[in-house]
Motif scaffolding. Structure first.
Motif, PDB file in Angstrom:
ATOM      1  N   PRO A 174      10.583  25.469  -6.543  1.00 41.67           N
ATOM      2  CA  PRO A 174       9.424  26.363  -6.597  1.00 41.67           C
ATOM      3  C   PRO A 174       9.725  27.764  -6.065  1.00 41.67           C
ATOM      4  CG  PRO A 174       8.742  24.199  -5.848  1.00 41.67           C
ATOM      5  CD  PRO A 174      10.238  24.174  -5.932  1.00 41.67           C
ATOM      6  N   GLY A 175      10.513  27.865  -5.020  1.00 40.06           N
ATOM      7  CA  GLY A 175      10.818  29.166  -4.446  1.00 40.06           C
ATOM      8  C   GLY A 175      11.744  30.017  -5.298  1.00 40.06           C
ATOM      9  N   GLU A 176      12.370  29.409  -6.315  1.00 39.08           N
ATOM     10  CA  GLU A 176      13.300  30.141  -7.170  1.00 39.08           C
ATOM     11  C   GLU A 176      12.621  30.722  -8.406  1.00 39.08           C
ATOM     12  OE1 GLU A 176      17.649  28.129  -6.653  1.00 39.08           O
ATOM     13  OE2 GLU A 176      16.141  26.833  -7.590  1.00 39.08           O
ATOM     14  N   LEU A 177      11.358  30.409  -8.611  1.00 37.80           N
ATOM     15  CA  LEU A 177      10.650  30.962  -9.763  1.00 37.80           C
ATOM     16  C   LEU A 177      10.342  32.428  -9.514  1.00 37.80           C
ATOM     17  CD1 LEU A 177       9.431  30.329 -12.529  1.00 37.80           C
ATOM     18  CD2 LEU A 177       7.262  29.831 -11.368  1.00 37.80           C
ATOM     19  N   SER A 178      10.758  33.279 -10.431  1.00 35.08           N
ATOM     20  CA  SER A 178      10.588  34.722 -10.302  1.00 35.08           C
ATOM     21  C   SER A 178      10.390  35.310 -11.685  1.00 35.08           C
ATOM     22  CB  SER A 178      11.822  35.341  -9.635  1.00 35.08           C
ATOM     23  OG  SER A 178      12.956  35.198 -10.492  1.00 35.08           O
ATOM     24  N   SER A 179      10.216  36.624 -11.734  1.00 30.50           N
ATOM     25  CA  SER A 179      10.077  37.269 -13.037  1.00 30.50           C
ATOM     26  C   SER A 179      11.344  37.092 -13.874  1.00 30.50           C
ATOM     27  CB  SER A 179       9.773  38.764 -12.851  1.00 30.50           C
ATOM     28  OG  SER A 179      10.811  39.404 -12.134  1.00 30.50           O
ATOM     29  N   ARG A 180      12.473  36.901 -13.220  1.00 30.52           N
ATOM     30  CA  ARG A 180      13.744  36.702 -13.935  1.00 30.52           C
ATOM     31  C   ARG A 180      13.828  35.320 -14.578  1.00 30.52           C
ATOM     32  NH1 ARG A 180      18.573  39.051 -14.402  1.00 30.52           N
ATOM     33  NH2 ARG A 180      20.457  37.799 -14.567  1.00 30.52           N
ATOM     34  N   THR A 181      13.247  34.315 -13.925  1.00 34.26           N
ATOM     35  CA  THR A 181      13.346  32.939 -14.429  1.00 34.26           C
ATOM     36  C   THR A 181      12.072  32.464 -15.128  1.00 34.26           C
ATOM     37  OG1 THR A 181      12.635  32.098 -12.262  1.00 34.26           O
ATOM     38  CG2 THR A 181      15.005  32.272 -12.651  1.00 34.26           C
ATOM     39  N   ALA A 182      11.019  33.279 -15.119  1.00 32.09           N
ATOM     40  CA  ALA A 182       9.725  32.840 -15.642  1.00 32.09           C
ATOM     41  C   ALA A 182       9.774  32.475 -17.124  1.00 32.09           C
ATOM     42  CB  ALA A 182       8.673  33.924 -15.401  1.00 32.09           C
ATOM     43  N   ALA A 183      10.472  33.276 -17.930  1.00 32.10           N
ATOM     44  CA  ALA A 183      10.521  33.003 -19.367  1.00 32.10           C
ATOM     45  C   ALA A 183      11.222  31.678 -19.653  1.00 32.10           C
ATOM     46  CB  ALA A 183      11.225  34.141 -20.093  1.00 32.10           C
ATOM     47  N   ALA A 184      12.328  31.414 -18.950  1.00 29.84           N
ATOM     48  CA  ALA A 184      13.041  30.145 -19.130  1.00 29.84           C
ATOM     49  C   ALA A 184      12.163  28.977 -18.679  1.00 29.84           C
ATOM     50  CB  ALA A 184      14.353  30.164 -18.350  1.00 29.84           C
ATOM     51  N   HIS A 185      11.447  29.163 -17.576  1.00 30.52           N
ATOM     52  CA  HIS A 185      10.543  28.117 -17.092  1.00 30.52           C
ATOM     53  C   HIS A 185       9.425  27.864 -18.103  1.00 30.52           C
ATOM     54  CE1 HIS A 185       8.386  25.637 -14.216  1.00 30.52           C
ATOM     55  NE2 HIS A 185       7.315  26.409 -14.316  1.00 30.52           N
ATOM     56  N   MET A 186       8.906  28.933 -18.696  1.00 26.64           N
ATOM     57  CA  MET A 186       7.833  28.797 -19.679  1.00 26.64           C
ATOM     58  C   MET A 186       8.258  27.951 -20.878  1.00 26.64           C
ATOM     59  SD  MET A 186       6.053  31.725 -22.068  1.00 26.64           S
ATOM     60  CE  MET A 186       7.562  31.781 -23.077  1.00 26.64           C
ATOM     61  N   ILE A 187       9.443  28.247 -21.438  1.00 24.93           N
ATOM     62  CA  ILE A 187       9.852  27.487 -22.617  1.00 24.93           C
ATOM     63  C   ILE A 187      10.272  26.064 -22.250  1.00 24.93           C
ATOM     64  CG2 ILE A 187      10.440  29.495 -24.007  1.00 24.93           C
ATOM     65  CD1 ILE A 187      13.382  29.025 -23.374  1.00 24.93           C
ATOM     66  N   ALA A 188      10.704  25.847 -21.000  1.00 19.98           N
ATOM     67  CA  ALA A 188      10.991  24.481 -20.554  1.00 19.98           C
ATOM     68  C   ALA A 188       9.702  23.671 -20.508  1.00 19.98           C
ATOM     69  CB  ALA A 188      11.662  24.491 -19.182  1.00 19.98           C
ATOM     70  N   LEU A 189       8.618  24.281 -20.017  1.00 20.71           N
ATOM     71  CA  LEU A 189       7.319  23.606 -20.007  1.00 20.71           C
ATOM     72  C   LEU A 189       6.831  23.362 -21.432  1.00 20.71           C
ATOM     73  CD1 LEU A 189       5.432  25.546 -17.170  1.00 20.71           C
ATOM     74  CD2 LEU A 189       6.423  23.249 -17.051  1.00 20.71           C
ATOM     75  N   LEU A 190       7.040  24.344 -22.307  1.00 16.71           N
ATOM     76  CA  LEU A 190       6.630  24.198 -23.707  1.00 16.71           C
ATOM     77  C   LEU A 190       7.363  23.034 -24.352  1.00 16.71           C
ATOM     78  CD1 LEU A 190       6.250  27.144 -26.207  1.00 16.71           C
ATOM     79  CD2 LEU A 190       7.426  25.061 -26.872  1.00 16.71           C
ATOM     80  N   ALA A 191       8.678  22.941 -24.106  1.00 16.18           N
ATOM     81  CA  ALA A 191       9.464  21.842 -24.672  1.00 16.18           C
ATOM     82  C   ALA A 191       9.012  20.497 -24.113  1.00 16.18           C
ATOM     83  CB  ALA A 191      10.948  22.070 -24.392  1.00 16.18           C
ATOM     84  N   GLU A 192       8.764  20.457 -22.814  1.00 16.07           N
ATOM     85  CA  GLU A 192       8.326  19.206 -22.175  1.00 16.07           C
ATOM     86  C   GLU A 192       6.981  18.754 -22.727  1.00 16.07           C
ATOM     87  OE1 GLU A 192       7.330  17.461 -17.682  1.00 16.07           O
ATOM     88  OE2 GLU A 192       7.929  19.553 -17.967  1.00 16.07           O
ATOM     89  N   ASP A 193       6.054  19.688 -22.881  1.00 11.04           N
ATOM     90  CA  ASP A 193       4.722  19.350 -23.389  1.00 11.04           C
ATOM     91  C   ASP A 193       4.772  18.798 -24.809  1.00 11.04           C
ATOM     92  OD1 ASP A 193       3.616  20.153 -21.015  1.00 11.04           O
ATOM     93  OD2 ASP A 193       2.947  22.109 -21.751  1.00 11.04           O
ATOM     94  N   SER A 194       5.754  19.247 -25.588  1.00 11.54           N
ATOM     95  CA  SER A 194       5.855  18.800 -26.980  1.00 11.54           C
ATOM     96  C   SER A 194       6.685  17.528 -27.133  1.00 11.54           C
ATOM     97  CB  SER A 194       6.473  19.908 -27.840  1.00 11.54           C
ATOM     98  OG  SER A 194       7.847  20.095 -27.524  1.00 11.54           O
ATOM     99  N   GLY A 195       7.266  17.048 -26.020  1.00 16.93           N
ATOM    100  CA  GLY A 195       8.116  15.865 -26.095  1.00 16.93           C
ATOM    101  C   GLY A 195       9.547  16.179 -26.466  1.00 16.93           C
ATOM    102  N   GLY A 196       9.928  17.450 -26.375  1.00 17.73           N
ATOM    103  CA  GLY A 196      11.288  17.859 -26.703  1.00 17.73           C
ATOM    104  C   GLY A 196      12.091  18.166 -25.455  1.00 17.73           C
ATOM    105  N   GLY A 197      13.177  18.896 -25.642  1.00 19.80           N
ATOM    106  CA  GLY A 197      14.029  19.217 -24.501  1.00 19.80           C
ATOM    107  C   GLY A 197      14.931  20.397 -24.775  1.00 19.80           C
ATOM    108  N   LEU A 198      15.405  21.011 -23.680  1.00 15.40           N
ATOM    109  CA  LEU A 198      16.331  22.134 -23.739  1.00 15.40           C
ATOM    110  C   LEU A 198      17.626  21.757 -23.044  1.00 15.40           C
ATOM    111  CD1 LEU A 198      13.932  25.010 -22.552  1.00 15.40           C
ATOM    112  CD2 LEU A 198      14.190  24.109 -24.866  1.00 15.40           C
ATOM    113  N   GLN A 199      18.699  22.415 -23.417  1.00 15.55           N
ATOM    114  CA  GLN A 199      19.972  22.223 -22.731  1.00 15.55           C
ATOM    115  C   GLN A 199      20.809  23.491 -22.867  1.00 15.55           C
ATOM    116  OE1 GLN A 199      22.384  19.153 -24.533  1.00 15.55           O
ATOM    117  NE2 GLN A 199      21.661  19.642 -26.589  1.00 15.55           N
TER     118      GLN A 199
END
Length: 221
Positions: A174-199
């Motif tokens: 949680p402490g590592e989330l920043s404006s630099r990592t927010a976009a990557a975190h967003m698409i990770a949540l999007l992938a998780e919500d859809s039942g997919g995954g990133l690597q």
């Protein structure tokens, strides 16, 4: 646990950070134009203004679809849209070559968001230029289907923050989330919500980003 409000704020911070340079150049150019009387210099300033305005518009169009709801698009997006957006941003870097392999005329909006954000991460990693290969393909099997996305950056030096990798694979603290990592975190949540995954896979001279996203119901066929 990061709230949606916190994530939205961080994405806005990222957008503002990326817009600061072209908008600042517009402001500087207008100030120069107000004081400059030499015709040749005024022409140079006008070229600067045109370039800065074009860059600002390209970035806003990119972030609208990469980060925002992009209400002007339907559930399926013409593949030309992300291609045009990425090509426009890449054109500013003369040391960057972009190759495309899009198999479908249209892609689901979530897949387009992932593709755009992958491309942004990859372009940021190529600090000395290089090659950006971008591919996407929809695969169907009866009533089921998914979209496979691959973005590969190859260059003499890859600059990739390990916290972005953590955001992509879901291990970001949680402490590592920043404006630099927010976009990557967003698409990770999007992938998780859809039942997919990133690597991702990182070497000294390459970065490969991959995603498999199940197609939303009703879009198969």
């Amino acid at each position: 646990m990061t709230s949606s409000t916190d994530l939205a704020a961080l994405l806005c911070s990222r957008l503002c950070h990326d817009m600061l340079s072209p908008v600042g150049a517009l402001n500087n150019g207008l100030e120069l134009l107000a004081d400059e009387r030499d015709p040749a210099m005024r022409e140079n300033v006008m070229e600067l203004l045109e370039q800065s305005a074009r860059t600002s518009a390209d970035k806003l169009k990119f972030f609208r679809l990469a980060f925002g709801a992009a209400g002007g698009f339907g559930d399926m997006v013409d593949s030309h849209e992300p291609k045009a957006l990425i090509d426009a941003l890449a054109a500013a870097n003369k040391r960057l070559e972009v190759n495309w392999a899009l198999s479908d005329a249209r892609l689901p909006k979530p897949a387009v968001k992932v593709l755009l954000n992958f491309a942004q991460i990859a372009m940021d990693a190529l600090i000395r230029g290089g090659t950006l290969d971008i591919g996407a393909e929809m695969r169907t099997d009866g009533d089921h289907g998914n979209t496979e996305i691959v973005v590969r950056a190859v260059g003499p030096k890859i600059a990739f923050d390990e916290t972005i990798g953590k955001a992509l694979d879901g291990t970001l603290a949680p402490g590592e989330l920043s404006s630099r990592t927010a976009a990557a975190h967003m698409i990770a949540l999007l992938a998780e919500d859809s039942g997919g995954g990133l690597q991702y896979r990182l070497t000294p001279d390459s970065l490969v980003l991959g995603a498999v996203l199940p197609a939303p119901e009703g879009l198969i066929g």
